[in-house]
Design a protein around this motif. Structure first.
Motif, PDB file in Angstrom:
ATOM      1  N   TYR A   1       1.627  -8.712   4.672  1.00  0.00           N
ATOM      2  CA  TYR A   1       2.263  -9.696   3.394  1.00  0.00           C
ATOM      3  C   TYR A   1       0.858  -9.698   2.355  1.00  0.00           C
ATOM      4  CZ  TYR A   1       3.209 -13.472   0.086  1.00  0.00           C
ATOM      5  OH  TYR A   1       3.532 -14.298  -1.150  1.00  0.00           O
ATOM      6  N   ALA A   2       1.458  -9.134   1.108  1.00  0.00           N
ATOM      7  CA  ALA A   2       0.116  -9.489   0.033  1.00  0.00           C
ATOM      8  C   ALA A   2       1.459 -10.254  -1.114  1.00  0.00           C
ATOM      9  CB  ALA A   2       0.288  -8.272  -0.140  1.00  0.00           C
ATOM     10  N   PRO A   3       0.780 -10.701  -1.817  1.00  0.00           N
ATOM     11  CA  PRO A   3       1.375 -11.290  -3.226  1.00  0.00           C
ATOM     12  C   PRO A   3       2.351 -10.866  -3.218  1.00  0.00           C
ATOM     13  CG  PRO A   3      -0.632 -12.317  -3.312  1.00  0.00           C
ATOM     14  CD  PRO A   3      -0.632 -11.047  -2.104  1.00  0.00           C
ATOM     15  N   GLY A   4       3.421 -10.696  -3.910  1.00  0.00           N
ATOM     16  CA  GLY A   4       4.832  -9.620  -4.769  1.00  0.00           C
ATOM     17  C   GLY A   4       5.759  -9.770  -3.814  1.00  0.00           C
ATOM     18  N   ASP A   5       5.746 -10.240  -2.524  1.00  0.00           N
ATOM     19  CA  ASP A   5       6.398  -9.735  -1.121  1.00  0.00           C
ATOM     20  C   ASP A   5       7.725 -10.646  -0.750  1.00  0.00           C
ATOM     21  OD1 ASP A   5       4.652  -7.116  -0.928  1.00  0.00           O
ATOM     22  OD2 ASP A   5       3.471  -7.881   1.477  1.00  0.00           O
TER      23      ASP A   5
ATOM     24  N   LEU B   1       3.510   0.364  -7.356  1.00  0.00           N
ATOM     25  CA  LEU B   1       4.123   0.954  -8.917  1.00  0.00           C
ATOM     26  C   LEU B   1       4.512  -1.263  -9.499  1.00  0.00           C
ATOM     27  CD1 LEU B   1       5.427   4.258  -8.997  1.00  0.00           C
ATOM     28  CD2 LEU B   1       3.517   3.525  -9.677  1.00  0.00           C
ATOM     29  N   ALA B   2       4.653  -1.164  -8.086  1.00  0.00           N
ATOM     30  CA  ALA B   2       5.720  -2.764  -8.442  1.00  0.00           C
ATOM     31  C   ALA B   2       4.849  -4.006  -7.963  1.00  0.00           C
ATOM     32  CB  ALA B   2       6.688  -3.047  -7.359  1.00  0.00           C
ATOM     33  N   GLN B   3       5.886  -4.421  -9.203  1.00  0.00           N
ATOM     34  CA  GLN B   3       4.926  -6.241  -9.157  1.00  0.00           C
ATOM     35  C   GLN B   3       6.165  -6.969  -7.802  1.00  0.00           C
ATOM     36  OE1 GLN B   3       6.219  -5.358 -12.196  1.00  0.00           O
ATOM     37  NE2 GLN B   3       3.728  -4.826 -12.856  1.00  0.00           N
ATOM     38  N   ARG B   4       6.526  -6.776  -7.818  1.00  0.00           N
ATOM     39  CA  ARG B   4       8.049  -7.051  -6.515  1.00  0.00           C
ATOM     40  C   ARG B   4       8.417  -6.716  -5.682  1.00  0.00           C
ATOM     41  NH1 ARG B   4       8.211 -12.526  -5.094  1.00  0.00           N
ATOM     42  NH2 ARG B   4      10.062 -13.713  -5.121  1.00  0.00           N
ATOM     43  N   ARG B   5       7.835  -6.416  -4.132  1.00  0.00           N
ATOM     44  CA  ARG B   5       8.740  -5.911  -3.654  1.00  0.00           C
ATOM     45  C   ARG B   5       9.272  -6.264  -2.650  1.00  0.00           C
ATOM     46  NH1 ARG B   5       3.139  -5.554  -4.875  1.00  0.00           N
ATOM     47  NH2 ARG B   5       3.152  -6.919  -3.393  1.00  0.00           N
TER      48      ARG B   5
ATOM     49  N   LYS C   1       0.888  -0.985  -0.036  1.00  0.00           N
ATOM     50  CA  LYS C   1       0.208  -0.183   0.040  1.00  0.00           C
ATOM     51  C   LYS C   1       1.143   1.430   0.460  1.00  0.00           C
ATOM     52  CE  LYS C   1      -4.206  -2.499   2.320  1.00  0.00           C
ATOM     53  NZ  LYS C   1      -4.858  -1.846   2.461  1.00  0.00           N
ATOM     54  N   ASP C   2       2.245   1.016   0.332  1.00  0.00           N
ATOM     55  CA  ASP C   2       3.063   2.472   0.017  1.00  0.00           C
ATOM     56  C   ASP C   2       3.013   2.511  -1.046  1.00  0.00           C
ATOM     57  OD1 ASP C   2       5.450   3.985   1.256  1.00  0.00           O
ATOM     58  OD2 ASP C   2       5.811   2.798  -0.609  1.00  0.00           O
ATOM     59  N   PRO C   3       2.944   4.084  -1.819  1.00  0.00           N
ATOM     60  CA  PRO C   3       2.360   4.923  -3.044  1.00  0.00           C
ATOM     61  C   PRO C   3       3.649   4.732  -3.969  1.00  0.00           C
ATOM     62  CG  PRO C   3       2.600   6.589  -1.608  1.00  0.00           C
ATOM     63  CD  PRO C   3       3.378   5.169  -1.034  1.00  0.00           C
TER      64      PRO C   3
END
Length: 342
Positions: free
Chosen positions: A168-172, A143-147, A137-139
């Motif tokens: 956690y969210a998919p991509g973290d 924008l990212a697929q992977r964090r 949820k960070d601005p």
């Protein structure tokens, strides 16, 4: 080639990148992703060096976002964007833009970064330190697929795992998890050779080491066993012992470089298991952009049982589905962990 731009805009930075590539005779065709690094001045050098080294395997556009909002009301009201453009030998195999956001512009980093993303290419955001509570949820995270975060950099690294589990969210993913890939691969391969039921396990490592905790959680969740956590002098993880009826399967690494693998009925073997540089960890994470479901299961499982470091910590048995944030304490045993990613 290095080009400094003062009080500039995203469009001027894009034009400078095009001119610089023409000057040295390169193009963006070979770049496969955009890596956004959210950092501060103190950590920028090390983070950029690691990203530049990783770009030899994954040519990319690297955007380093350094926020400088200022302390006084006057400084905060003076929005300004300064940039440093690096191409050619000064930026590995890709190109690098260091963005310094002053004043009110520091709160609008996504509006500066968005026009600089490579078109039709994945975006990865990495916080070497001071990661947000909820990266998705960070601005910039949106924008990212992977964090990518790093629990080691937190004030309380082990407790930080609870924050990662809750948000956690998919991509973290987290570099504390990436650090244990060789351990997971070696332990899974050992159980592929020795088909026995593991009754319990012990994981030894430094106090407040999140990688040690994640390895214990992974073993407990995949094998449905009790895992005892013991504190050692380090460095990092020092040993894993899986207890079976035939004896212990032990992977012992006392020096952070070389490990000894001991298995019942087989001679001891020495295996390379060195602690890896940050650039190697980032390069590994950039190899995959799909959700890491094994990480999600491990970090969510038993996170409420994590406490501050003590001389001995026990991880309770895994729940049946490892997707719920609040685990149950009963489960059946299985024979071996699933395959790990290489």
């Amino acid at each position: 080639m290095k080009i400094d731009l003062t009080d500039t805009t995203s469009s001027k930075i894009n034009a400078t990148l095009i001119d610089a590539r023409r000057a040295i005779g390169t193009a963006t065709v070979g770049m496969v992703l955009t890596l956004v690094i959210v950092t501060d001045e103190g950590s920028a050098y090390d983070a950029l060096k690691a990203a530049s080294d990783a770009s030899r395997e994954h040519p990319s556009r690297i955007l380093a976002v350094i926020k400088r909002p200022g302390r006084s009301p006057r400084a905060r009201s003076q929005a300004r964007l300064d940039a440093e453009v690096r191409v050619g030998s000064d930026s590995g195999t890709g190109e690098t833009v260091v963005l310094r956001l002053h004043g009110e512009l520091a709160a609008q980093a996504q509006s500066v970064v968005l026009p600089l993303l490579l078109p039709d290419a994945p975006v990865v955001v990495w916080w070497p330190e001071n990661a947000p509570v909820n990266p998705e949820k960070d601005p910039l995270g949106t924008l990212a697929q992977r964090r990518i975060t790093d629990a080691v950099a937190a004030e309380s690294p082990v407790e930080q795992l609870a924050t990662r589990a809750a948000s956690y969210a998919p991509g973290d993913t987290d570099l504390a998890w990436t650090r244990i890939t060789p351990w997971r691969s070696m332990l899974a391969a050992a159980l592929d050779q020795k088909h026995v039921q593991v009754d319990s396990a012990t994981v030894e490592g430094e106090s407040d080491n999140p990688s040690t905790e994640l390895l214990a959680l992974w073993l407990a969740e995949r094998l449905k066993i009790k895992v005892e956590r013991k504190v050692s002098e380090g460095p990092g993880i020092t040993a894993v012992r899986m207890h079976t009826v035939d004896g212990d399967v032990c992977l012992d690494r006392p020096d952070g470089l070389l490990a000894k693998l001991s298995m019942p009925g087989q001679p001891d073997r020495m295996v390379a298991l060195k602690r890896r540089e940050t650039s190697e960890l980032i390069a590994e994470e950039l190899r995959r952009l799909d959700p890491d479901l094994i990480y999600a299961s491990a970090v969510r499982y038993g996170v409420e049982n994590l406490h501050s470091a003590s001389s001995v910590r026990e991880v309770v048995e895994a729940p049946e589905p490892a997707t719920a944030p609040v685990p149950s304490k009963t489960a059946k045993k299985t024979a071996s962990p699933s395959r790990t990613r290489k």
